[in-house]
Scaffold this motif. Structure first.
Motif, PDB file in Angstrom:
ATOM      1  N   TYR A   1       0.849  -1.198   0.000  1.00 35.67           N
ATOM      2  CA  TYR A   1       0.000   0.000   0.000  1.00 35.67           C
ATOM      3  C   TYR A   1       0.883   1.244   0.000  1.00 35.67           C
ATOM      4  O   TYR A   1       1.811   1.361   0.804  1.00 35.67           O
ATOM      5  CB  TYR A   1      -0.892   0.015   1.244  1.00 35.67           C
ATOM      6  CG  TYR A   1      -1.900   1.142   1.257  1.00 35.67           C
ATOM      7  CD1 TYR A   1      -3.146   0.987   0.661  1.00 35.67           C
ATOM      8  CD2 TYR A   1      -1.604   2.364   1.852  1.00 35.67           C
ATOM      9  CE1 TYR A   1      -4.072   2.027   0.663  1.00 35.67           C
ATOM     10  CE2 TYR A   1      -2.529   3.407   1.856  1.00 35.67           C
ATOM     11  CZ  TYR A   1      -3.759   3.229   1.260  1.00 35.67           C
ATOM     12  OH  TYR A   1      -4.676   4.254   1.257  1.00 35.67           O
TER      13      TYR A   1
ATOM     14  N   CYS B   1       0.749   5.465   0.100  1.00 33.43           N
ATOM     15  CA  CYS B   1      -0.058   6.680   0.251  1.00 33.43           C
ATOM     16  C   CYS B   1       0.100   7.507  -1.020  1.00 33.43           C
ATOM     17  O   CYS B   1       1.204   7.924  -1.369  1.00 33.43           O
ATOM     18  CB  CYS B   1       0.412   7.487   1.456  1.00 33.43           C
ATOM     19  SG  CYS B   1      -0.189   6.795   2.987  1.00 33.43           S
TER      20      CYS B   1
ATOM     21  N   ASN C   1      -3.914   4.963  -2.863  1.00 35.18           N
ATOM     22  CA  ASN C   1      -5.134   5.761  -2.662  1.00 35.18           C
ATOM     23  C   ASN C   1      -5.015   7.096  -3.395  1.00 35.18           C
ATOM     24  O   ASN C   1      -3.913   7.569  -3.678  1.00 35.18           O
ATOM     25  CB  ASN C   1      -5.367   6.019  -1.185  1.00 35.18           C
ATOM     26  CG  ASN C   1      -4.320   6.955  -0.638  1.00 35.18           C
ATOM     27  OD1 ASN C   1      -3.142   6.614  -0.613  1.00 35.18           O
ATOM     28  ND2 ASN C   1      -4.737   8.144  -0.240  1.00 35.18           N
TER      29      ASN C   1
ATOM     30  N   CYS D   1      -6.959   6.108   4.780  1.00 32.07           N
ATOM     31  CA  CYS D   1      -5.978   5.088   4.374  1.00 32.07           C
ATOM     32  C   CYS D   1      -6.179   3.778   5.137  1.00 32.07           C
ATOM     33  O   CYS D   1      -5.998   2.700   4.581  1.00 32.07           O
ATOM     34  CB  CYS D   1      -4.555   5.610   4.541  1.00 32.07           C
ATOM     35  SG  CYS D   1      -4.092   6.718   3.202  1.00 32.07           S
TER      36      CYS D   1
ATOM     37  N   HIS E   1       0.382  10.980  10.093  1.00 33.22           N
ATOM     38  CA  HIS E   1      -0.489  10.140   9.267  1.00 33.22           C
ATOM     39  C   HIS E   1      -0.341   8.636   9.562  1.00 33.22           C
ATOM     40  O   HIS E   1      -1.325   7.961   9.887  1.00 33.22           O
ATOM     41  CB  HIS E   1      -0.236  10.452   7.808  1.00 33.22           C
ATOM     42  CG  HIS E   1      -1.184   9.795   6.869  1.00 33.22           C
ATOM     43  ND1 HIS E   1      -2.542   9.817   7.060  1.00 33.22           N
ATOM     44  CD2 HIS E   1      -0.982   9.079   5.732  1.00 33.22           C
ATOM     45  CE1 HIS E   1      -3.135   9.149   6.082  1.00 33.22           C
ATOM     46  NE2 HIS E   1      -2.209   8.685   5.267  1.00 33.22           N
TER      47      HIS E   1
ATOM     48  N   GLU F   1      -2.736   5.994  11.436  1.00 33.86           N
ATOM     49  CA  GLU F   1      -3.255   4.815  10.712  1.00 33.86           C
ATOM     50  C   GLU F   1      -3.081   3.564  11.570  1.00 33.86           C
ATOM     51  O   GLU F   1      -3.987   2.739  11.687  1.00 33.86           O
ATOM     52  CB  GLU F   1      -2.487   4.602   9.404  1.00 33.86           C
ATOM     53  CG  GLU F   1      -3.010   5.367   8.216  1.00 33.86           C
ATOM     54  CD  GLU F   1      -2.337   4.909   6.924  1.00 33.86           C
ATOM     55  OE1 GLU F   1      -2.289   3.690   6.657  1.00 33.86           O
ATOM     56  OE2 GLU F   1      -1.845   5.767   6.183  1.00 33.86           O
TER      57      GLU F   1
END
Ligand code: AMP
Ligand code: ZN
Length: 451
Positions: free
Chosen positions: A27, A29, A67, A215, A240, A244
């Motif tokens: 993943y 960002c 994302n 996220c 961030h 998360e």
């Protein structure tokens, strides 16, 4: 040979062993689509692209999710300034991002998740956090995460809540803030006038999600409650990624991500390149100065991703010259294809297994190029093998070198065709013709040749 990577969570170089055999959930960002990404952002995306390419090179099956942040403080404010709907505004910059991505030869993610498509998943997660007592509602209807309830809060960015106790009783509704004001952060922001027509009517009331929950909800939806790798620039580490982890682990009760990987910043005159500092270049600035976007890929590889790298046009120019040399050399090797040379391949793997050390990997490429013993055909096969990771696009090179301005026009035309902008596409075709080249359409692709 085993790949070893630096895990920000443990602050150690660790052997890479995915949760489930050869399958890797990755993943990244992605962009906040309120403007054109700058080349510092592209350092982050080229890093995750190189990581993905290398994992595939090592026979892992990678499921890469990125994302698109199309709802946050910045997208709302800027769409209002431009008097556009949030959708129209963010779609424009999402397309601009995809356009640059292709010019940089970044492999598209398997899925791009737009935050606005995942509101129900976010609501579900926030409700779970409320039920479990990790979150609370305020009088205005917003929902906050209580950082003191999470005993592990701070484990990624390595700071201690005790040190903040004196001023840590507050709440932050803003999406972005510094470590010094670590306070309870917003999971759900109740609507106020400044949000205009941007809101969702949900079981939590009228409002919109906070940035961090986006996220967590999207990555878990696509990759499961525990997955392998999460990337981003070091500035994403706090708040961030810290947030998360907190939200995800408190909601699921499981460990969220096994390996956290962060690229260091691209700097200008010693300062982080950023929109707010105004010290930034976008990809078009480089193209306007006649640089091939791929020369920027080479520039990125010249520094290890864990090191800061200072951007100057002089250093980009050196990389443009080096890229031209690589291309010319490759084309001079002829058409015949030999076999991959094991010695060089092993040296390359040794370099890249060491936490994706691209400067060392490039040194192996130059050694190979200078080798006087190896046949041209074996050199060709070996260079193409390395290029699966570097992504310079050497296999697409033809003997006839197409100037970068023509390539750029052709790519712009392809985009216009995809958007069914036929008039624009015809105008660009004429422009290409006036510069002495002809373009032939091949389904979703094209071929350029000299007239
Ligand atoms: P943003 O659109 O601001 O969320 O940033 C997108 C990605 O670019 C994130 O992973 C950031 O950490 C990264 N990033 C932002 N500025 C820089 C920079 N100057 N150098 C490297 N990466 C950056
Ligand atoms: Zn994110």
């Amino acid at each position: 040979m085993a790949l070893r990577i630096y895990n920000t969570l443990t602050r150690e170089k660790e052997e890479f062993t995915p949760i489930s055999g050869k399958d890797v959930g990755l993943y990244t960002c992605g962009p906040t689509v309120y403007n054109y990404p700058h080349i510092g952002n592209y350092r982050a995306y080229i890093f995750s692209d190189m990581l993905k390419r290398y994992l595939k090179y090592k026979d892992y099956n990678v499921n890469h999710i990125m994302n698109i942040t199309d709802i946050d403080d910045k997208t709302i404010r800027q769409s209002q300034v431009e008097h556009k709907s949030l959708k129209e505004f963010t779609e424009f910059y999402t397309e601009a991002f995809f356009h640059d991505r292709d010019l940089l030869n970044i492999i598209p993610a398997d899925t791009y998740t737009k935050a606005t498509d995942y509101i129900p998943q976010m609501i579900k997660m926030i409700e779970t956090l409320l039920d479990k007592g990790y979150a609370y509602k305020t009088q205005d209807g917003s929902v906050y995460f209580d950082i003191h309830k999470d005993k592990e809060y701070g484990k990624l960015s390595h700071f201690k809540l005790e040190d903040l106790k004196e001023n840590a009783g507050g709440r932050l509704k803003k999406d972005e803030y510094e470590k010094d004001n670590a306070e309870d952060f917003a999971l759900w922001k109740s609507w106020d006038e400044s949000d205009g027509d941007v809101f969702w009517n949900t079981s939590l009331g009228k409002g919109r999600p906070g940035w961090h929950i986006e996220c967590s909800a999207m990555s878990i939806d696509k990759l499961g409650e525990s997955f392998d790798v999460h990337t981003g620039g070091v500035d994403n580490m706090f708040p961030h990624h810290e947030n998360e982890i907190a939200q995800s682990e408190c909601a699921t009760g499981k460990s969220f991500v096994k390996y956290w990987m962060h690229n260091e910043h691209l700097l200008v005159d010693g300062h982080k390149m950023s929109k707010s500092m105004g010290n930034f270049y976008i990809l078009k600035d480089l193209i306007d100065k006649n640089f091939d976007p791929i020369s920027f890929r080479l520039w990125v590889y010249a520094s290890h991703y864990v090191s800061k790298a200072n951007f100057t046009f002089e250093s980009l120019n050196s990389n443009q010259i080096a890229l031209n040399k690589i291309k010319e050399f490759y084309l001079d090797l002829g058409k015949e294809m030999g076999i991959i040379n094991d010695n060089y391949k092993n040296l390359f793997i040794e370099a890249m297994d060491d936490d994706l050390n691209t400067p060392k990997g490039l040194a192996v490429l130059w050694e190979l190029i200078k080798d006087k013993e190896l046949s041209n055909k074996d050199k060709k096969a070996t260079i193409l093998d390395f290029d699966k990771v570097f992504g310079f696009g050497l296999s697409n090179l033809e003997k006839e070198i197409i100037p970068i301005e023509i390539e750029t026009l052709a790519k712009e035309r392809l985009l216009a065709r995809e958007n069914k902008e036929w008039q624009k596409s015809d105008t660009i075709r004429d422009q290409i013709k006036s510069l002495g080249y002809e373009i032939k359409d091949l389904g979703n692709d094209y071929k350029i040749s000299k007239i």
